[in-house]
Write a protein that holds these residues in place. Structure first.
Motif, mmCIF file in Angstrom:
data_model
loop_
_atom_site.group_PDB
_atom_site.id
_atom_site.type_symbol
_atom_site.label_atom_id
_atom_site.label_comp_id
_atom_site.label_asym_id
_atom_site.label_seq_id
_atom_site.Cartn_x
_atom_site.Cartn_y
_atom_site.Cartn_z
ATOM 1 N N PRO A 70 6.162 2.668 5.680
ATOM 2 C CA PRO A 70 5.497 3.617 4.782
ATOM 3 C C PRO A 70 6.358 4.842 4.507
ATOM 4 O O PRO A 70 7.240 5.198 5.307
ATOM 5 N N ALA A 71 6.089 5.466 3.390
ATOM 6 C CA ALA A 71 6.745 6.734 3.082
ATOM 7 C C ALA A 71 6.103 7.848 3.909
ATOM 8 O O ALA A 71 4.965 7.723 4.374
ATOM 9 N N THR A 72 6.805 8.928 4.059
ATOM 10 C CA THR A 72 6.288 10.082 4.780
ATOM 11 C C THR A 72 5.379 10.893 3.871
ATOM 12 O O THR A 72 5.757 11.214 2.732
ATOM 13 N N LEU A 73 4.202 11.205 4.331
ATOM 14 C CA LEU A 73 3.255 11.989 3.554
ATOM 15 C C LEU A 73 3.897 13.324 3.161
ATOM 16 O O LEU A 73 4.467 14.015 4.001
ATOM 17 N N GLY A 74 3.828 13.658 1.888
ATOM 18 C CA GLY A 74 4.384 14.913 1.406
ATOM 19 C C GLY A 74 5.815 14.829 0.935
ATOM 20 O O GLY A 74 6.324 15.763 0.309
ATOM 21 N N SER A 75 6.504 13.707 1.210
ATOM 22 C CA SER A 75 7.895 13.564 0.773
ATOM 23 C C SER A 75 7.956 13.353 -0.732
ATOM 24 O O SER A 75 7.031 12.850 -1.355
ATOM 25 N N SER A 76 9.075 13.741 -1.315
ATOM 26 C CA SER A 76 9.185 13.683 -2.774
ATOM 27 C C SER A 76 10.283 12.748 -3.261
ATOM 28 O O SER A 76 10.517 12.636 -4.455
ATOM 29 N N SER A 100 5.639 8.674 -15.827
ATOM 30 C CA SER A 100 6.680 8.932 -14.840
ATOM 31 C C SER A 100 6.145 9.332 -13.480
ATOM 32 O O SER A 100 6.912 9.458 -12.529
ATOM 33 N N GLY A 101 4.845 9.544 -13.354
ATOM 34 C CA GLY A 101 4.247 9.831 -12.066
ATOM 35 C C GLY A 101 4.494 11.254 -11.597
ATOM 36 O O GLY A 101 5.110 12.057 -12.306
ATOM 37 N N PRO A 102 4.043 11.581 -10.383
ATOM 38 C CA PRO A 102 3.329 10.677 -9.472
ATOM 39 C C PRO A 102 2.012 10.196 -10.063
ATOM 40 O O PRO A 102 1.554 10.706 -11.078
ATOM 41 N N TRP A 103 1.390 9.224 -9.374
ATOM 42 C CA TRP A 103 0.277 8.507 -9.957
ATOM 43 C C TRP A 103 -1.030 8.736 -9.184
ATOM 44 O O TRP A 103 -1.985 9.295 -9.727
ATOM 45 N N LEU A 104 -1.084 8.314 -7.940
ATOM 46 C CA LEU A 104 -2.292 8.503 -7.141
ATOM 47 C C LEU A 104 -2.424 9.934 -6.627
ATOM 48 O O LEU A 104 -3.535 10.472 -6.517
ATOM 49 N N TYR A 105 -1.313 10.548 -6.308
ATOM 50 C CA TYR A 105 -1.294 11.897 -5.734
ATOM 51 C C TYR A 105 -2.100 12.908 -6.568
ATOM 52 O O TYR A 105 -2.999 13.571 -6.033
ATOM 53 N N PRO A 106 -1.840 13.038 -7.879
ATOM 54 C CA PRO A 106 -2.621 14.022 -8.646
ATOM 55 C C PRO A 106 -4.086 13.645 -8.795
ATOM 56 O O PRO A 106 -4.951 14.525 -8.893
ATOM 57 N N ALA A 107 -4.378 12.347 -8.800
ATOM 58 C CA ALA A 107 -5.774 11.922 -8.926
ATOM 59 C C ALA A 107 -6.573 12.319 -7.693
ATOM 60 O O ALA A 107 -7.689 12.848 -7.796
ATOM 61 N N LEU A 108 -6.012 12.070 -6.514
ATOM 62 C CA LEU A 108 -6.719 12.418 -5.283
ATOM 63 C C LEU A 108 -6.846 13.939 -5.135
ATOM 64 O O LEU A 108 -7.857 14.441 -4.644
ATOM 65 N N LYS A 109 -5.833 14.670 -5.578
ATOM 66 C CA LYS A 109 -5.914 16.131 -5.544
ATOM 67 C C LYS A 109 -7.010 16.633 -6.484
ATOM 68 O O LYS A 109 -7.772 17.539 -6.139
ATOM 69 N N VAL A 120 0.844 -1.201 0.000
ATOM 70 C CA VAL A 120 0.000 0.000 0.000
ATOM 71 C C VAL A 120 0.879 1.251 0.000
ATOM 72 O O VAL A 120 1.603 1.513 0.969
ATOM 73 N N PRO A 121 0.835 2.054 -1.077
ATOM 74 C CA PRO A 121 1.654 3.266 -1.124
ATOM 75 C C PRO A 121 0.978 4.438 -0.427
ATOM 76 O O PRO A 121 -0.241 4.462 -0.253
ATOM 77 N N VAL A 122 1.783 5.394 -0.037
ATOM 78 C CA VAL A 122 1.274 6.666 0.475
ATOM 79 C C VAL A 122 1.239 7.644 -0.696
ATOM 80 O O VAL A 122 2.290 7.914 -1.300
ATOM 81 N N PRO A 123 0.071 8.150 -1.075
ATOM 82 C CA PRO A 123 0.029 9.133 -2.165
ATOM 83 C C PRO A 123 0.886 10.351 -1.824
ATOM 84 O O PRO A 123 0.723 10.963 -0.761
ATOM 85 N N ARG A 124 1.828 10.682 -2.711
ATOM 86 C CA ARG A 124 2.751 11.774 -2.436
ATOM 87 C C ARG A 124 3.390 12.231 -3.745
ATOM 88 O O ARG A 124 3.370 11.507 -4.748
ATOM 89 N N PRO A 125 3.976 13.416 -3.780
ATOM 90 C CA PRO A 125 4.549 13.952 -5.026
ATOM 91 C C PRO A 125 5.916 13.374 -5.328
ATOM 92 O O PRO A 125 6.928 14.077 -5.372
ATOM 93 N N ALA A 126 5.973 12.068 -5.543
ATOM 94 C CA ALA A 126 7.251 11.378 -5.770
ATOM 95 C C ALA A 126 7.141 10.545 -7.037
ATOM 96 O O ALA A 126 6.708 9.391 -7.008
ATOM 97 N N GLY A 127 7.522 11.130 -8.170
ATOM 98 C CA GLY A 127 7.508 10.414 -9.435
ATOM 99 C C GLY A 127 8.830 9.724 -9.694
ATOM 100 O O GLY A 127 9.768 9.787 -8.898
ATOM 101 N N SER A 128 8.914 9.050 -10.845
ATOM 102 C CA SER A 128 10.148 8.369 -11.224
ATOM 103 C C SER A 128 11.027 9.322 -12.014
ATOM 104 O O SER A 128 10.639 10.451 -12.336
ATOM 105 N N HIS A 144 10.881 3.827 -3.099
ATOM 106 C CA HIS A 144 11.750 4.676 -3.910
ATOM 107 C C HIS A 144 10.998 5.901 -4.411
ATOM 108 O O HIS A 144 11.518 7.005 -4.407
ATOM 109 N N ASN A 145 9.797 5.671 -4.893
ATOM 110 C CA ASN A 145 8.916 6.770 -5.274
ATOM 111 C C ASN A 145 7.503 6.408 -4.829
ATOM 112 O O ASN A 145 7.326 5.537 -3.984
ATOM 113 N N GLU A 146 6.507 7.044 -5.382
ATOM 114 C CA GLU A 146 5.156 6.869 -4.844
ATOM 115 C C GLU A 146 4.670 5.421 -4.898
ATOM 116 O O GLU A 146 4.071 4.935 -3.939
#
Length: 315
Positions: free
Chosen positions: A259-265, A201-210, A186-194, A272-274
């Motif tokens: 889990p990744a930290t919310l808001g981390s990039s 290249s993402g991010p993937w869920l982050y922009p959708a939820l926004k 389970v990923p944490v939605p955040r601004p971390a693309g590849s 590694h990324n989102e």
């Protein structure tokens, strides 16, 4: 004393053609899937590869059709993968098939916008998220943001594709061989693309939820809802032995992942990324999945081991 574990040997289809003696191998597996399986050097260096971290008590080889090419973006792309179809349908006999599929389709469904280019509303049956005026009651929790109609469409799509893959398996000498699938952490939605420069290249869920104005405080729970529903769907298919014969599903959502930290990039926790794990994350899931795969291949009862700790093959 615990037996020595050997990493899975991964070859591309071309490398497999040039491979000589296979008599030293205990098991031969055919693999295909998304970026969790791709071992193109730019992807492995960028994040990690689940296949690289699989380990077995006896020599085991996998021919990966994710290989050095683009990994699958959708399940239906399996049909357009000539190497996979050729190798599955009779060129070789395998002890099992490894698949990493369904995650990209889930992300694509979450990314469907509420409004179409002509300004009309996208029907709920064609998207997973609800716009603000469609949200349910707060008592429904994060389910208030989720389109059950769209989920039903996704379920029909995934079930049909899984049945098709199993029918391809059963058309040739690999009939009835186990097909192994993993669920997704389970990923944490955040601004971390590849680092890739393409459209995926993402991010993937982050922009959708926004885009759907879902409150940030609910992002992690919303991600867990979607990935948990996918895991439940895959496990239900595996439990249907008549409809999905010898489909073996490992629930990766139950492996403890930092889990990744919310808001981390950037790199955070086991990510590694989102949506892609780093090497420590892949190590944890792959070691647990390896136990499940080998138990099925060897016909032994599955013994649930303690969650692995530490890092994977690479630091």
């Amino acid at each position: 004393m615990e037996s020595r574990l050997e990493h899975l040997v991964c070859l591309t289809p071309d490398e497999f053609k040039r491979r000589g003696d296979l008599s030293t191998l205990r098991w031969k597996l055919l693999a295909h899937g998304d970026s969790w399986f791709s071992f193109a050097s730019k992807r492995v260096n960028a994040h990690a590869n689940l296949l690289e971290e699989l380990v077995f008590s006896q020599p085991t080889l996998a021919v990966s059709c994710a290989g050095h090419h683009n990994a699958l973006r959708r399940m239906v792309d399996l049909e357009g993968s000539p190497d996979f179809i050729r190798l599955l349908d009779g060129e070789a006999v395998w002890d099992g098939v490894l698949l990493s599929v369904g995650g990209n389709d889930l992300i694509s469904a979450a990314q469907v916008p509420a409004l179409q280019p002509d300004g009309s509303i996208t029907p709920l049956r064609l998207r997973l998220l609800r716009k603000q005026t469609e949200w349910g009651a707060p008592s429904a929790g994060v389910g208030r943001y989720f389109s059950e109609e769209g989920w039903a469409t996704y379920c029909d799509y995934l079930r049909a594709n899984l049945k098709h893959v199993l029918s391809l398996r059963d058309d040739g000498p690999n009939k009835g061989k186990p097909v192994f699938m993993h669920c997704y952490a389970v990923p944490v939605p955040r601004p971390a693309g590849s680092e890739d420069a393409d459209a995926s290249s993402g991010p993937w869920l982050y922009p959708a939820l926004k885009a759907y104005a879902i409150p940030q405080a609910d992002w992690a729970a919303m991600s867990r809802l979607m990935l948990s529903k996918l895991a439940t769907l895959l496990k239900a298919c595996a439990a249907d032995k008549e409809g999905y014969p010898n489909l073996q599903v490992f629930d990766s959502t139950q492996v403890p992942i930092a889990p990744a930290t919310l808001g981390s990039s950037g790199i955070s926790g086991d990510w590694h990324n989102e949506i892609h794990l780093n090497h420590s994350g892949c190590f944890k899931i792959a070691r647990a999945w390896s136990t499940h795969i080998e138990a099925v291949l060897s016909g032994k009862p599955l013994v649930v081991a303690a969650p692995p700790t530490g890092r994977g093959r690479r630091s």
